[in-house]
Design an enzyme around this catalytic site. Sequence first.
Site, PDB file in Angstrom:
ATOM      1  N   LYS A  20       0.874  -1.187   0.000  1.00 42.19           N
ATOM      2  CA  LYS A  20       0.000   0.000   0.000  1.00 42.19           C
ATOM      3  C   LYS A  20       0.902   1.225   0.000  1.00 42.19           C
ATOM      4  O   LYS A  20       1.640   1.457   0.957  1.00 42.19           O
ATOM      5  CB  LYS A  20      -0.909  -0.012   1.231  1.00 42.19           C
ATOM      6  CG  LYS A  20      -1.839   1.189   1.320  1.00 42.19           C
ATOM      7  CD  LYS A  20      -2.774   1.027   2.513  1.00 42.19           C
ATOM      8  CE  LYS A  20      -3.627   2.250   2.765  1.00 42.19           C
ATOM      9  NZ  LYS A  20      -4.514   2.593   1.669  1.00 42.19           N
ATOM     10  N   THR A  23      -2.713   6.748   0.006  1.00 43.38           N
ATOM     11  CA  THR A  23      -3.956   6.810   0.758  1.00 43.38           C
ATOM     12  C   THR A  23      -4.777   7.949   0.174  1.00 43.38           C
ATOM     13  O   THR A  23      -4.222   8.967  -0.242  1.00 43.38           O
ATOM     14  CB  THR A  23      -3.715   6.998   2.277  1.00 43.38           C
ATOM     15  OG1 THR A  23      -4.971   6.959   2.959  1.00 43.38           O
ATOM     16  CG2 THR A  23      -2.981   8.282   2.599  1.00 43.38           C
ATOM     17  N   GLU A  73      -3.327   1.127  -3.619  1.00 48.91           N
ATOM     18  CA  GLU A  73      -4.043   0.989  -2.349  1.00 48.91           C
ATOM     19  C   GLU A  73      -4.073  -0.467  -1.882  1.00 48.91           C
ATOM     20  O   GLU A  73      -4.624  -0.777  -0.837  1.00 48.91           O
ATOM     21  CB  GLU A  73      -5.487   1.498  -2.483  1.00 48.91           C
ATOM     22  CG  GLU A  73      -5.614   2.999  -2.467  1.00 48.91           C
ATOM     23  CD  GLU A  73      -5.758   3.559  -1.066  1.00 48.91           C
ATOM     24  OE1 GLU A  73      -5.464   2.854  -0.084  1.00 48.91           O
ATOM     25  OE2 GLU A  73      -6.166   4.724  -0.963  1.00 48.91           O
TER      26      GLU A  73
END
Length: 103
Positions: A20, A23, A73
């Site tokens: 990831k 954000t 993500e």
Amino acid sequence: MLTKITFFERFEPGILSGAKTITLRDEAESHVFAGQILPVSTFEADRWFCDIEVIDIVPVLFSALTEQHAAQENMTLPELRRVIQEIYPGLEQLFQIRFCLVQ
């Protein structure tokens, strides 16, 4: 300006593994700058688990989200759209914060 950032516990493994790398946040959580080091805690318990460095921040529309955003993500595009709608129902203007884990 943000001095720390929180994530739901379910995102911790992806952040720690480096899977990831972005954000998506609303404007209230968009006040960061490239090079900023942020402590990262869980949303649920406010438990610190790492630090991240902000690489950049760019505006992005919910309607313009792509498979690339989803991959960054660490989820599929349908999952990403569902999660964003749960967190920010009806919000079109988002801000992408790209980051890397501080080792």
